[in-house]
Design an enzyme around this catalytic site. Structure first.
Site, PDB file in Angstrom:
ATOM      1  N   TYR A  20      35.852  46.749  45.721  1.00 25.86           N
ATOM      2  CA  TYR A  20      37.040  47.259  46.431  1.00 25.86           C
ATOM      3  C   TYR A  20      38.037  46.120  46.629  1.00 25.86           C
ATOM      4  CZ  TYR A  20      37.303  52.040  48.001  1.00 25.86           C
ATOM      5  OH  TYR A  20      37.519  53.374  48.040  1.00 25.86           O
ATOM      6  N   GLU A  39      41.648  46.648  48.028  1.00 23.97           N
ATOM      7  CA  GLU A  39      42.951  47.144  48.522  1.00 23.97           C
ATOM      8  C   GLU A  39      43.864  45.969  48.843  1.00 23.97           C
ATOM      9  OE1 GLU A  39      42.066  49.812  51.707  1.00 23.97           O
ATOM     10  OE2 GLU A  39      41.646  51.466  50.348  1.00 23.97           O
ATOM     11  N   ASP A  65      60.730  56.282  32.093  1.00 19.61           N
ATOM     12  CA  ASP A  65      59.309  56.619  31.920  1.00 19.61           C
ATOM     13  C   ASP A  65      58.993  56.409  30.436  1.00 19.61           C
ATOM     14  OD1 ASP A  65      56.876  57.807  31.455  1.00 19.61           O
ATOM     15  OD2 ASP A  65      57.226  59.504  32.787  1.00 19.61           O
ATOM     16  N   THR A  96      52.185  54.811  31.279  1.00 26.05           N
ATOM     17  CA  THR A  96      50.735  54.801  31.170  1.00 26.05           C
ATOM     18  C   THR A  96      50.376  53.653  30.235  1.00 26.05           C
ATOM     19  OG1 THR A  96      50.901  56.437  29.412  1.00 26.05           O
ATOM     20  CG2 THR A  96      50.349  57.260  31.602  1.00 26.05           C
ATOM     21  N   LYS A 104      48.532  55.215  25.686  1.00 30.78           N
ATOM     22  CA  LYS A 104      49.107  55.967  24.558  1.00 30.78           C
ATOM     23  C   LYS A 104      49.392  54.968  23.421  1.00 30.78           C
ATOM     24  CE  LYS A 104      50.746  59.761  27.452  1.00 30.78           C
ATOM     25  NZ  LYS A 104      50.849  59.399  28.881  1.00 30.78           N
ATOM     26  N   ARG A 116      42.770  54.202  30.087  1.00 34.29           N
ATOM     27  CA  ARG A 116      43.561  55.169  30.854  1.00 34.29           C
ATOM     28  C   ARG A 116      43.978  54.518  32.156  1.00 34.29           C
ATOM     29  NH1 ARG A 116      43.212  60.196  28.402  1.00 34.29           N
ATOM     30  NH2 ARG A 116      44.738  60.785  29.947  1.00 34.29           N
TER      31      ARG A 116
HETATM   32  N1  DSN Z   1      49.403  64.212  29.007  1.00 33.38           N
HETATM   33  C1  DSN Z   1      50.608  63.542  28.679  1.00 33.38           C
HETATM   34  C2  DSN Z   1      51.018  63.865  27.279  1.00 33.38           C
HETATM   35  O1  DSN Z   1      50.198  64.425  26.569  1.00 33.38           O
HETATM   36  O2  DSN Z   1      52.131  63.588  26.882  1.00 33.38           O
HETATM   37  C3  DSN Z   1      51.598  63.940  29.637  1.00 33.38           C
HETATM   38  O3  DSN Z   1      51.063  63.997  30.924  1.00 33.38           O
END
Ligand code: DSN
Length: 422
Positions: A57, A59, A203, A229, A232, A238
């Protein structure tokens, strides 16, 4: 072939879970992964994810924690932060958001109040739920205003964005989304945000890896707040990050913790650091450009077969295909493609007359197949498989679909994925 790292202890302790993991590794190996938001992380990222860091942990932030024993965790998080700043050229990085939606929520918490207006791309036009779509908390607790794309071009209508911004004077403007096949004009969004004194949030979840590798223009210097994120095109675990300029850094940190979250997921932070280390290497630049080259080649091959591409093509990793002229819906086509060994998702297309759960389109992306080593030369064959499968889906020809799955397994046997080997 087995999962790597091998799972002997898990197999002995819980054969049911181990069996599911093994089967998933095999499934991933045997499918052409065209889900635009997915990738295959490296063995090193996988190993970092499965470490004892999950036990801790922490925080707070490095040097200011609420628990003792942070001697090493502070170093891990600082490494991830410094690598994020260096890869993207940002003044500040927060690597703690659990995923993209919490990262975007942090931007709301930092710079808006419930009931404030926010301007984002409509979901059916390519935006994300958290850009103010009605079923999301962001659409319920804030007052969303939405922009779309031009019908004739399938591209963002920046005149509309400016008009809406001037009319509604939103607190936040989101640039980016989940189904945008074209380059995002961050300087133009920044000018609009300046004109109405809004905070521009870029974003970049889908295109972060392309930006890191120089295959898409960066929002740094244009958007003061950048959410992404990490799993990707960036090819990490993730997770998520928020980059910002100095002015907005403190508010972002406060919004993530204690505003929204408890302890960061330290095993994920370590894996993000590893992925960012990979993204800093010259090979990653080649990877980012290869993703785009594959997407362009796949788009051309699909167009030659009469598939209608939203906006006519792509500048990035993503293709949005309207199947209306193929006389099959996006959902039955996606399901048939999965049976044929090609995984992707059904998707609305701009101005879709059908419902989101049964839309007209499919969305494709090339980051995962590029990681696997597939090149532009493979794309005509992939387009041919897609074409044959979609036709078979429209006529209920399951034998053709089963035959294609075997052809695909044969090709992919020469292109193993990280995390599954002999
Ligand atoms: N799940 C993401 C995507 O597939 O683009 C969006 O949240």
């Amino acid at each position: 072939m087995t999962h790597q790292p091998a799972l002997p202890t898990l197999a002995a302790a819980d054969p049911e879970v181990a069996g599911l993991v093994e089967d998933e590794a095999k499934r991933q190996h045997e499918k052409i992964r065209l889900i635009a938001s997915e990738n295959y992380v490296s063995q090193a990222v996988l190993e970092a994810t499965g470490t004892v860091l999950t036990n801790k942990y922490s925080e707070g932030y490095a040097g200011k924690r609420y628990y003792e024993g942070q001697q090493l965790i502070d170093q891990v998080e600082t490494l991830a932060v410094e690598r994020a700043k260096s890869v993207f050229g940002a003044a500040h990085a927060n690597v703690q958001p659990y995923s993209g939606s919490p990262a975007n929520l942090a931007a709301y918490l930092a710079f808006a109040k419930p009931g404030d207006k926010v301007l984002g791309m409509a979901l059916p036009a390519g935006g994300h739920l958290t850009h103010g779509w009605s079923v999301s908390a962001t659409g319920k607790w804030f007052e969303p205003v939405r922009y779309g794309v031009r019908k004739e071009t399938g591209r963002v209508d920046l005149d509309e964005v400016r008009e809406l911004a001037l009319q509604h004077r939103p607190k936040l403007i989101f640039a980016g989304g989940t189904a945008i096949p074209r380059t995002i004009d961050f300087p133009a969004f920044a000018e609009i945000a300046r004109e109405v004194d809004a905070v521009l949030v870029a974003d970049i979840a889908h295109i972060a890896g392309l930006i890191a590798g120089g295959a898409h223009p960066s929002p740094v210097g244009h958007a003061p707040v950048i959410t992404t994120t990490t799993h990707k095109t960036l090819r990490g675990p993730r997770g998520a990050m928020i980059l910002s300029d100095e002015e907005h850094a403190k508010a972002i940190d406060k919004a993530v913790f204690p505003g929204l979250q408890g302890g960061p997921h330290n095993h994920t932070t370590a894996a993000i650091a590893v992925a960012l280390g990979e993204a800093a290497k010259p090979e990653f630049r080649e990877y980012a450009h290869a993703i785009v080259a594959n997407a362009v080649a796949l788009g051309e091959a699909l167009s030659e077969r009469g598939f209608e591409l939203v906006s006519g093509g792509t500048d990035n990793h993503l293709l949005l295909v309207d199947l209306t002229s193929k006389q099959v819906g996006g959902k039955p086509a996606a399901q048939a493609l999965d049976r044929a060994g090609i995984e992707l998702n059904y998707n609305t297309v701009p101005f879709d007359p059908r419902k989101p759960f049964d839309p007209s389109g499919i969305r494709l992306g090339t980051s995962a197949i590029t990681t696997r080593g597939l090149t532009p030369e493979h794309q005509p064959q992939i387009a041919e498989w897609i074409d044959r499968t979609v036709t078979a889906a429209a006529t209920g020809d399951e034998a053709t679909i089963t035959g294609i799955a075997a052809e695909i397994r044969e090709l992919l046997s020469a292109y193993p994925i990280p995390g599954y080997s002999a």
